[in-house]
Design a protein around this motif. Structure first.
Motif, PDB file in Angstrom:
ATOM      1  N   HIS A   1       9.514  -4.456  -6.719  1.00 37.21           N
ATOM      2  CA  HIS A   1       9.984  -4.329  -8.225  1.00 37.21           C
ATOM      3  C   HIS A   1       9.008  -4.531  -9.300  1.00 37.21           C
ATOM      4  O   HIS A   1       8.703  -3.928 -10.308  1.00 37.21           O
ATOM      5  CB  HIS A   1      11.254  -4.910  -8.433  1.00 37.21           C
ATOM      6  N   ARG A   2       8.406  -5.847  -9.122  1.00 33.34           N
ATOM      7  CA  ARG A   2       7.362  -6.247 -10.066  1.00 33.34           C
ATOM      8  C   ARG A   2       6.307  -5.244  -9.934  1.00 33.34           C
ATOM      9  O   ARG A   2       5.510  -4.960 -10.942  1.00 33.34           O
ATOM     10  CB  ARG A   2       7.040  -7.534  -9.865  1.00 33.34           C
ATOM     11  N   GLN A   3       5.735  -5.036  -8.462  1.00 36.14           N
ATOM     12  CA  GLN A   3       4.597  -4.109  -8.606  1.00 36.14           C
ATOM     13  C   GLN A   3       4.809  -2.872  -9.089  1.00 36.14           C
ATOM     14  O   GLN A   3       4.016  -2.307  -9.594  1.00 36.14           O
ATOM     15  CB  GLN A   3       4.387  -3.962  -6.856  1.00 36.14           C
ATOM     16  N   ALA A   4       5.870  -2.151  -8.788  1.00 38.08           N
ATOM     17  CA  ALA A   4       6.341  -0.844  -9.302  1.00 38.08           C
ATOM     18  C   ALA A   4       6.018  -0.594 -10.901  1.00 38.08           C
ATOM     19  O   ALA A   4       5.556   0.267 -11.507  1.00 38.08           O
ATOM     20  CB  ALA A   4       7.746  -0.463  -8.716  1.00 38.08           C
ATOM     21  N   ALA A   5       6.676  -1.841 -11.523  1.00 36.72           N
ATOM     22  CA  ALA A   5       6.362  -1.883 -13.101  1.00 36.72           C
ATOM     23  C   ALA A   5       6.835  -0.684 -13.789  1.00 36.72           C
ATOM     24  O   ALA A   5       6.245  -0.238 -14.623  1.00 36.72           O
ATOM     25  CB  ALA A   5       4.961  -2.236 -13.309  1.00 36.72           C
ATOM     26  N   GLY A   6       7.907  -0.030 -13.244  1.00 38.67           N
ATOM     27  CA  GLY A   6       8.567   1.074 -14.137  1.00 38.67           C
ATOM     28  C   GLY A   6       7.583   2.518 -13.615  1.00 38.67           C
ATOM     29  O   GLY A   6       8.388   3.438 -14.169  1.00 38.67           O
ATOM     30  N   ARG A   7       6.834   2.192 -12.684  1.00 35.31           N
ATOM     31  CA  ARG A   7       6.108   3.582 -12.277  1.00 35.31           C
ATOM     32  C   ARG A   7       7.230   4.422 -11.188  1.00 35.31           C
ATOM     33  O   ARG A   7       6.750   5.687 -11.036  1.00 35.31           O
ATOM     34  CB  ARG A   7       4.931   3.347 -11.590  1.00 35.31           C
ATOM     35  N   ILE A   8       8.093   3.804 -10.577  1.00 31.92           N
ATOM     36  CA  ILE A   8       9.030   4.251  -9.709  1.00 31.92           C
ATOM     37  C   ILE A   8      10.153   3.452  -9.524  1.00 31.92           C
ATOM     38  O   ILE A   8       9.983   2.362 -10.068  1.00 31.92           O
ATOM     39  CB  ILE A   8       8.291   4.599  -8.227  1.00 31.92           C
ATOM     40  N   THR A   9      11.544   4.124  -9.398  1.00 29.54           N
ATOM     41  CA  THR A   9      12.563   3.348  -9.172  1.00 29.54           C
ATOM     42  C   THR A   9      12.744   2.853  -7.718  1.00 29.54           C
ATOM     43  O   THR A   9      12.601   3.594  -6.639  1.00 29.54           O
ATOM     44  CB  THR A   9      13.690   4.278  -9.542  1.00 29.54           C
ATOM     45  N   LEU A  10      13.168   1.677  -7.628  1.00 33.36           N
ATOM     46  CA  LEU A  10      13.714   0.954  -6.256  1.00 33.36           C
ATOM     47  C   LEU A  10      14.921   1.273  -6.091  1.00 33.36           C
ATOM     48  O   LEU A  10      15.653   0.709  -7.339  1.00 33.36           O
ATOM     49  CB  LEU A  10      12.901  -0.371  -6.175  1.00 33.36           C
ATOM     50  N   LEU A  11      15.356   1.826  -5.085  1.00 30.64           N
ATOM     51  CA  LEU A  11      16.910   1.844  -4.913  1.00 30.64           C
ATOM     52  C   LEU A  11      17.415   1.054  -3.802  1.00 30.64           C
ATOM     53  O   LEU A  11      16.884   1.000  -2.428  1.00 30.64           O
ATOM     54  CB  LEU A  11      17.237   3.470  -4.369  1.00 30.64           C
TER      55      LEU A  11
ATOM     56  N   GLY B   1      16.219  -7.792  -9.934  1.00 27.46           N
ATOM     57  CA  GLY B   1      15.944  -6.997 -11.101  1.00 27.46           C
ATOM     58  C   GLY B   1      16.151  -5.674 -11.032  1.00 27.46           C
ATOM     59  O   GLY B   1      16.210  -4.977 -11.944  1.00 27.46           O
ATOM     60  N   ILE B   2      16.515  -5.208  -9.734  1.00 26.01           N
ATOM     61  CA  ILE B   2      16.730  -3.656  -9.447  1.00 26.01           C
ATOM     62  C   ILE B   2      17.852  -3.317 -10.229  1.00 26.01           C
ATOM     63  O   ILE B   2      18.962  -3.946 -10.520  1.00 26.01           O
ATOM     64  CB  ILE B   2      16.806  -3.620  -8.041  1.00 26.01           C
TER      65      ILE B   2
ATOM     66  N   GLU C   1       0.745  -1.158  -0.118  1.00 29.76           N
ATOM     67  CA  GLU C   1       0.167   0.162   0.056  1.00 29.76           C
ATOM     68  C   GLU C   1       0.691   1.260   0.150  1.00 29.76           C
ATOM     69  O   GLU C   1       0.613   2.223  -0.800  1.00 29.76           O
ATOM     70  CB  GLU C   1      -0.883   0.057   1.208  1.00 29.76           C
ATOM     71  N   ALA C   2       1.906   1.215   0.716  1.00 26.83           N
ATOM     72  CA  ALA C   2       2.841   2.453   0.978  1.00 26.83           C
ATOM     73  C   ALA C   2       3.437   2.734  -0.422  1.00 26.83           C
ATOM     74  O   ALA C   2       3.595   3.629  -0.895  1.00 26.83           O
ATOM     75  CB  ALA C   2       4.010   2.205   1.769  1.00 26.83           C
ATOM     76  N   LEU C   3       3.925   1.508  -1.278  1.00 31.39           N
ATOM     77  CA  LEU C   3       4.372   1.913  -2.714  1.00 31.39           C
ATOM     78  C   LEU C   3       3.545   2.656  -3.535  1.00 31.39           C
ATOM     79  O   LEU C   3       4.035   3.654  -3.981  1.00 31.39           O
ATOM     80  CB  LEU C   3       4.920   0.498  -3.341  1.00 31.39           C
TER      81      LEU C   3
END
Length: 256
Positions: free
Chosen positions: A168-178, A196-197, A135-137
């Motif tokens: 990373h999968r949930q983000a699907a390119g909408r935000i970068t995971l560092l 995959g990060i 949810e936070a993501l």
């Protein structure tokens, strides 16, 4: 071939320079490293901006150690620090606010995001102690942050690989995971390969002995909290290069 970005957590201007020499794309300048990072001084930010010419400069905005539940007064301090950072020409700021229930404090975050307009914003490891990461993501994406610094809600990013991969999968390119915390030349390839990060945050620090010849080791500047005041923990270009090389070499081997 994947293109990776490497951010170094720098505890001083000296560490900023070492990060840049070692090939880092970006530095996150912090004071108070034992507390998890706090806002550096005006002078530290100003000097870092003067010496960095290839690495981008991001600054943590965190008025104290401890939790991420900020009072209205502390939020005002953060707003002032963002304005100072902007005035000094930083490229980005790093912050994060939670509610008492462990959710993203969207009210405080919106105020800070508005003050940060035009700067790159990273939501820091407050994410790792939030109640519901999925949810936070989504909330952080909605706020407009560019990236999230996270260890996958574990003590180290290597231990957090399962959640990092899922996020990373949930983000699907909408935000970068560092991916950050405990990332080094020995595990960066594994973290990259399994999650995959493509962005990594590490300190690459080494202990440097003090140049003092006279030492009074019976007195601690921290009172009852003893820290060795006769050594300094600073980023070295050697370790930055080694970590970047390991990640890049691993990708090259996979592409053959």
């Amino acid at each position: 071939m994947k293109e990776y970005q490497f951010e170094v957590c720098a505890n001083s201007v000296e560490s900023c320079l070492a990060a840049q020499t070692g090939g880092a794309n970006r530095v996150e300048l912090c004071a108070g490293i034992p507390e998890g990072g706090t806002t550096p001084s005006y002078g530290e930010i100003a000097m870092a901006r003067k010496v960095l010419n290839t690495a981008r400069l991001h600054v943590i905005i965190r008025p104290r150690g401890g939790d991420f539940l900020y009072s209205p007064l502390e939020t005002k301090i953060m707003l002032e620090d963002i304005e100072i950072a902007r005035h000094l020409g930083v490229d980005g700021v790093v912050f994060g606010c939670l509610t008492a229930n462990g959710d993203i404090d969207t009210v405080a975050m919106k105020e800070l995001m508005e003050a940060s307009h035009g700067l790159s914003v990273t939501f820091h490891r407050a994410f790792d102690v939030c109640r519901n990461p999925d949810e936070a993501l989504e909330q952080i994406i909605e706020l407009g942050c560019e990236r999230i610094l996270t260890s996958g809600q574990q003590p180290t990013a290597e231990q957090g690989i399962p959640l990092l991969k899922k996020l990373h999968r949930q983000a699907a390119g909408r935000i970068t995971l560092l991916a950050g915390c405990g990332v080094n030349e020995k595990n960066i390839s594994r973290i990259a390969g399994e999650t995959g990060i493509q962005e990594f945050h590490f300190s690459a620090r080494e202990n440097i002995p003090s140049g003092m010849k006279y030492k009074n080791e019976s007195v601690s500047m921290g009172g009852t909290v003893h820290i060795d005041e006769y050594e300094r923990n600073v980023t070295t270009a050697r370790r930055v290069m080694a970590t970047i090389h390991e990640c890049s070499s691993s990708v090259a081997r996979q592409d053959r």
